[in-house]
Design an enzyme around this catalytic site. Structure first.
Site, PDB file in Angstrom:
ATOM      1  N   GLU A 157      -2.408  12.508   5.351  1.00  0.00           N
ATOM      2  CA  GLU A 157      -3.144  13.414   5.422  1.00  0.00           C
ATOM      3  C   GLU A 157      -3.329  14.889   5.115  1.00  0.00           C
ATOM      4  O   GLU A 157      -4.870  15.326   5.713  1.00  0.00           O
ATOM      5  CB  GLU A 157      -4.736  13.178   4.354  1.00  0.00           C
ATOM      6  CG  GLU A 157      -5.304  11.584   4.164  1.00  0.00           C
ATOM      7  CD  GLU A 157      -5.644  11.006   3.108  1.00  0.00           C
ATOM      8  OE1 GLU A 157      -6.622  11.498   3.474  1.00  0.00           O
ATOM      9  OE2 GLU A 157      -5.575   9.812   2.404  1.00  0.00           O
ATOM     10  N   GLU A 369      -1.968   3.916   1.275  1.00  0.00           N
ATOM     11  CA  GLU A 369      -4.075   4.004   1.708  1.00  0.00           C
ATOM     12  C   GLU A 369      -4.428   3.402   0.119  1.00  0.00           C
ATOM     13  O   GLU A 369      -3.507   4.365  -0.429  1.00  0.00           O
ATOM     14  CB  GLU A 369      -4.028   4.673   2.462  1.00  0.00           C
ATOM     15  CG  GLU A 369      -4.730   4.742   4.187  1.00  0.00           C
ATOM     16  CD  GLU A 369      -5.535   5.909   4.353  1.00  0.00           C
ATOM     17  OE1 GLU A 369      -7.099   6.153   4.052  1.00  0.00           O
ATOM     18  OE2 GLU A 369      -4.931   5.960   5.313  1.00  0.00           O
TER      19      GLU A 369
HETATM   20  C1  NOJ Z   1      -8.614   8.457   3.955  1.00  0.00           C
HETATM   21  C2  NOJ Z   1      -8.260   8.530   5.437  1.00  0.00           C
HETATM   22  O1  NOJ Z   1      -6.703   8.670   5.450  1.00  0.00           O
HETATM   23  C3  NOJ Z   1      -8.851   7.483   6.395  1.00  0.00           C
HETATM   24  O2  NOJ Z   1      -9.136   8.609   7.753  1.00  0.00           O
HETATM   25  C4  NOJ Z   1     -10.364   7.611   5.621  1.00  0.00           C
HETATM   26  O3  NOJ Z   1     -11.318   6.809   6.307  1.00  0.00           O
HETATM   27  C5  NOJ Z   1      -9.995   6.879   4.296  1.00  0.00           C
HETATM   28  N1  NOJ Z   1      -9.045   7.389   3.836  1.00  0.00           N
HETATM   29  C6  NOJ Z   1     -11.145   6.511   3.502  1.00  0.00           C
HETATM   30  O4  NOJ Z   1     -11.264   7.466   3.226  1.00  0.00           O
END
Ligand code: NOJ
Length: 569
Positions: A157, A369
């Site tokens: 991300e 994710e």
């Molecule tokens: C995106 C991220 O990659 C992760 O680090 C984060 O905790 C989760 N989403 C949940 O917000």
């Protein structure tokens, strides 16, 4: 190439490992920032450093065949000279060996936000030197783990850590400075290309990708101004990561827009752009949680707000990117369901994301994710039905995208067990397994863990087979493009379970006889009494709220239909 479907879950080093200064790990920028500011930190987190065996065993027993985790750069590289901490490598050797022992595919992220503080001290992601340090770090881990890992991602991300660090200012280094956002974004995408180049030069086995945060963009109407705002928002949220990684080019209209706004992009050197062009990824990871609704920019300076306080957050979330778009999430919050952190729950957004990306990108896709963050009390019996509902509907849409031809090959729940959620702390729990942070980080499987296990075991076949009841919806409206778009979206979303026909004021009366439910467009809601008389008591009739109609929110319409049919039984 036919790929095996990966069903796994995902974590990140800082969020779960703990052991922040153990075995000669050096300080990360998050350690420094959270300690200095006395904020809740990940010093212990889920103590995965000591519980990894139990965690991986539970993944395997829970039917999962892949584990996505990240390597901690400050655990592996000690200093600016690149000296290696063998103990750090040894920890990951054990972790990876444990994965193999349990037949779990390791899916390794090289950078998930925990920059060594010694690099932050030289300017962090503002300094192009950090990209070259990243390349060296990649070289170390490719050499060491070659043959043991088949799936690598350079970054997790980029948008999220760069924009939070340099625009919203809620992540270290907590700046609010747009030229820094631009520079940081460029440096990270360049670093990623250097990592990909190194991977190929070293003939490392396996594949290398990048994981992008993805917010599917929707507008509140179809005006040209809104469509423009949507394109800007898509560039802002998604395309600069996905296009640059997969096609080797920053979106050209985004670059033009930045120049038009007077930003100095002269730092971008032709030879660097060439490296970006030549080193595109093998696959793209999509992290999808929520969509974003946008409307045209009207006024004001750039301001981006984030809710890190969950249900205690009192303010609005009005966010503006000057000259580009305004976030319209507040306009939709009574229409689209959302969780206590104000994150919309809109599973169709995953389908739209996957089909959209695959329409112009040739690389295979992984959903790296997706998950549901909630407040939860620890007990022996944690009934997280909302998480089951969330995951089920997202997987349903992912599988629908796959059936419709999208090359999507894996789904990772965030997260296998509760962990530290950055500025949301440990209160925001995402795990399939609970972690009792107050009692030696004891693990307790939640209902979602068992649900996930039983579904993975049959490859979510039952989900695919689930028959939807056929509903015949008659949409009465004053015609126009938006009506047919809405009707098509409802059809797409409802699949075989739905028949939708839209009729104008002149023709609707002959088509009411087959309707199970009649919905009326907001502009002609005055017809409601007449229609009710014609269809009789057994067929529910309702008008669609202007905002739902304007936003062409098919999901909301289908929910409305379900409610109406339920009540009429
Ligand atoms: C995106 C991220 O990659 C992760 O680090 C984060 O905790 C989760 N989403 C949940 O917000």
């Amino acid at each position: 190439m036919k790929r095996k479907m990966l069903w796994g879950s995902a974590t990140a080093s800082y969020q779960c490992e703990g052991a922040w200064d153990l075995d000669e790990k050096v300080e990360s920028m998050w350690d420094r920032y959270l300690h200095e500011n006395g904020l809740e930190n990940g010093d212990v987190a889920s103590d995965h450093y000591h519980h990894y065996e139990e965690d991986i065993r539970m993944m395997a027993e829970g039917g999962q065949n892949a584990y996505r985790f990240s390597l901690s750069w400050p655990r592996i590289i000690r200093d600016l000279e690149g000296n290696v901490n063998e103990k750090g490598l040894a920890f990951y050797d054990t972790l990876i060996d444990t994965c193999h022992r349990y037949h779990i595919e390791p899916f390794v992220t090289i950078y998930h936000w925990d920059l060594p503080q010694y690099l932050e001290d030289i300017g962090g992601w503002q300094n192009i030197e950090t990209a070259y340090h990243f390349e060296k770090y990649c070289e170390t881990v490719f050499r060491h783990f070659n043959g043991k890992v088949r799936f690598w991602s350079t970054f997790n991300e980029p948008k999220w850590f760069i924009f939070s660090g340099y625009m919203s200012g809620n992540y270290p280094p907590c700046h609010r400075n747009i030229p820094e956002v631009i520079r940081g974004s460029y440096n990270v995408m360049f670093a990623s290309a250097l990592g990909v180049r190194k991977f190929r030069e070293m003939k490392t086995e396996g594949e290398i990708g990048l994981v992008a945060s993805y917010q599917t963009i929707y507008g509140l109407d179809e005006s040209t101004e809104t469509l423009n705002a949507m394109r800007h928002a898509d560039n802002y949220c998604n395309n600069w990561q996905v296009d640059t990684a997969c096609l080797g080019e920053f979106p050209s209209d985004m670059v033009d827009k930045l120049k038009e706004q007077g930003y100095d992009l002269s730092f971008a050197k032709e030879e660097e752009l060439q490296i970006i062009r030549e080193n595109t990824v093998d696959f793209i990871g999509i992290n999808y949680y929520s969509p974003m609704y946008v409307k045209p920019y009207t006024e004001g300076e750039t301001l981006v707000k984030t809710n890190n306080q969950g249900k205690n957050y009192k303010g609005d979330l009005r966010s503006v990117v000057k000259g580009w778009f305004e976030v319209a999430n507040d306009d939709m919050k009574d229409i689209v369901p959302h969780n206590p952190w104000g994150m919309f729950v809109y599973p169709q957004g995953l389908y739209d994301a996957l089909t959209r990306v695959s329409s112009y990108v040739k690389q295979p896709i992984y959903v790296t994710e997706n998950g549901y963050g909630a407040y939860e009390e620890i007990s022996e019996d944690i009934d997280d039905q909302y998480r089951i509902d969330y995951i089920r509907e997202h997987i349903r849409y992912m599988l629908k995208a796959k059936e419709d031809g999208v090359d999507v090959n894996g789904y990772f729940v965030w997260s296998p067990f509760d962990l530290y959620s950055w500025k949301n702390g440990c209160e925001k729990r995402y795990g399939l397994v609970a972690v009792d942070f107050d009692n030696d980080c004891r693990r307790i499987p939640k209902h979602s863990y068992y649900w996930n296990k039983s579904n993975i075991e049959n490859d979510f076949i039952d989900l695919r087979k689930e028959e939807k009841q056929m509903r015949n919806i008659v949409l009465v409206c004053n015609g126009g493009m938006s009506t047919s778009i809405l009707a098509n979206r409802i059809k797409e979303l409802g699949g075989d379970g739905v028949e939708v026909n839209a009729y104008g004021e002149q023709e609707y009366s002959q088509h009411l006889k087959d309707a199970d439910v009649v919905l009326i467009g907001p502009q002609i809601r005055y017809l409601i009494d007449d229609i009710r008389k014609r269809v009789g008591e057994n067929v529910p009739v309702a008008s669609i709220e202007p905002r739902v109609y304007g936003a062409m929110n098919a999901q909301k319409v289908l929910e409305m239909v379900d409610e109406l049919l339920k009540d009429s039984k």
